[in-house]
Design an enzyme around this catalytic site. Structure first.
Site, PDB file in Angstrom:
ATOM      1  N   LYS A  55       0.816  -1.225   0.000  1.00 21.06           N
ATOM      2  CA  LYS A  55       0.000   0.000   0.000  1.00 21.06           C
ATOM      3  C   LYS A  55       0.844   1.266   0.000  1.00 21.06           C
ATOM      4  O   LYS A  55       0.354   2.336  -0.356  1.00 21.06           O
ATOM      5  CB  LYS A  55      -0.975   0.001   1.171  1.00 21.06           C
ATOM      6  CG  LYS A  55      -2.134  -0.965   0.923  1.00 21.06           C
ATOM      7  CD  LYS A  55      -3.400  -0.494   1.585  1.00 21.06           C
ATOM      8  CE  LYS A  55      -4.580  -1.381   1.232  1.00 21.06           C
ATOM      9  NZ  LYS A  55      -4.395  -2.791   1.685  1.00 21.06           N
ATOM     10  N   SER A 309       1.227  -9.945  -0.800  1.00 21.06           N
ATOM     11  CA  SER A 309       1.023  -8.499  -0.642  1.00 21.06           C
ATOM     12  C   SER A 309       1.480  -7.886   0.678  1.00 21.06           C
ATOM     13  O   SER A 309       1.624  -6.666   0.763  1.00 21.06           O
ATOM     14  CB  SER A 309      -0.457  -8.190  -0.865  1.00 21.06           C
ATOM     15  OG  SER A 309      -1.272  -9.077  -0.124  1.00 21.06           O
TER      16      SER A 309
END
Ligand SMILES: *Cc1c(COP(=O)(O)O)cnc(C)c1O
Length: 335
Positions: A55, A309
């Site tokens: 992110k 991720s």
């Protein structure tokens, strides 16, 4: 709101913008998973980012793109997880004030996680709704700019840089498997890869407990789902009933989606730890879980890139899973 298309030029631009601040992550072979599936599997290690998750890419791009006046005012968000960390870290790097609003109930480790990366923590009220109201108040009264975790063109373009890197490292990749929640990660990667190599298969994977995007695709429009305790906590939450970008992008660009169970997520965390010595969080391993469970059909030698991720997991839960336990947070919540 009008739909703004995210182009390959936006993603190329994001790549240049974020390069000094974000890790260009490796794509490493996964031999045991390749042997188990018959495919040739490689892992894109976004868990190596300094904040522990991808992110940071979108947050950095979104803050870079602010004009001078907005930069001087600062940014605000109310995520206590990977997005909050990404915004805090990116803002610090770029010399911008970042306020992360959270409720009194947020555990100290999460507060420390945000503070460590330079974010200003604002405690407001007793619920996530109270924290959101405080973020809105800061927007309206102090002019801080709200950075959305996924439904934002600069955030999507930032996450899309992962797609460019996968193609740079593996030009003849056949299939790319990506964790899916609000869809910023998958929409960005899909926009990059379909622009450059349209025959690549894009697969989104999420947990079967509250899969907001998959339910929305089925309904043909954004819908709410009931949130349930899951090991893939970073994939929880809705896509927003007023979704502007990610719903249509996922609908138009992604070939398949699939769901995995809690036991399959636990098995994938264990396998990555034992076979690759990687500590990954539940939401990050859903692609591996789907491949291990045979939920994604692959041909022999098919070249499959899987995005891992993030790594921000409760280590007490992780060590239990690594030790062989199929932790079920729903059962524990009831007990
Ligand atoms: C946010 C997040 C995702 C999902 O990203 P979306 O853009 O919301 O689909 C996947 N994995 C991790 C670790 C995350 O923090």
């Amino acid at each position: 709101m009008t739909e703004q298309k995210i182009t390959i030029a936006d993603i190329e631009d994001a790549k240049a913008q974020i390069a000094p601040h974000v890790l260009r992550t490796p794509l490493v072979p996964a031999y045991p998973l390749s042997d188990a599936t018959g495919a040739e599997v490689r892992l894109k290690l976004e868990l190596l980012q300094p904040t522990g998750a991808f992110k940071l890419r979108g947050a950095t791009n979104a803050i870079q793109k602010l004009n001078a006046a907005d930069r001087a005012k600062g940014v605000v968000t109310c995520s206590t997880g990977n997005h909050g960390r990404g915004v805090a870290f990116a803002a610090k790097q770029l010399g911008v004030r970042a306020v992360i609003c959270m409720s009194e109930l947020v555990p100290q480790v999460k507060i420390d996680g945000i503070k460590r990366f330079g974010g200003e923590v604002r405690i407001a009220g007793k619920s996530q709704d109270d924290a959101e109201r405080e973020a809105l108040r800061l927007m309206e009264e102090e002019g801080l700019v709200y950075i959305s975790p996924f439904d934002h063109p600069a955030v999507i373009a930032g996450q899309g840089t992962i797609g460019l890197e996968i193609l740079e490292d593996w030009a003849d990749v056949d299939t790319v498997v990506v964790p899916l929640s609000g869809g910023g990660l998958l929409a960005g990667i899909a926009a990059a890869i379909k622009a450059r190599k349209p025959d690549t298969r894009l697969v989104g994977v999420t947990m079967d407990r509250g899969p907001a995007m998959v339910e929305s695709l089925k309904a043909g429009h954004p819908v709410d789902v009931v949130e349930e305790p899951t090991l893939a906590d970073s994939l929880g939450g809705g896509i927003g009933l007023d979704n502007d970008h990610t719903f249509t992008m996922i609908r138009d660009l992604v070939d398949e989606t699939c769901l995995v169970s809690e036991a399959q997520i636990a098995a994938a965390m264990r396998a990555l730890y034992r076979d690759q010595q990687l500590v990954a969080e539940g939401g990050a391993v859903v692609g591996v879980a789907a491949l291990m469970a045979g939920k994604i059909a692959v041909k022999p030698q098919e070249r499959v890139a899987v995005v891992i991720s993030g790594r921000n997991v409760d280590m007490d839960i992780f060590t239990r899973i690594a030790g062989g336990e199929d932790v079920d947070l729903k059962q524990e919540r009831k007990a």
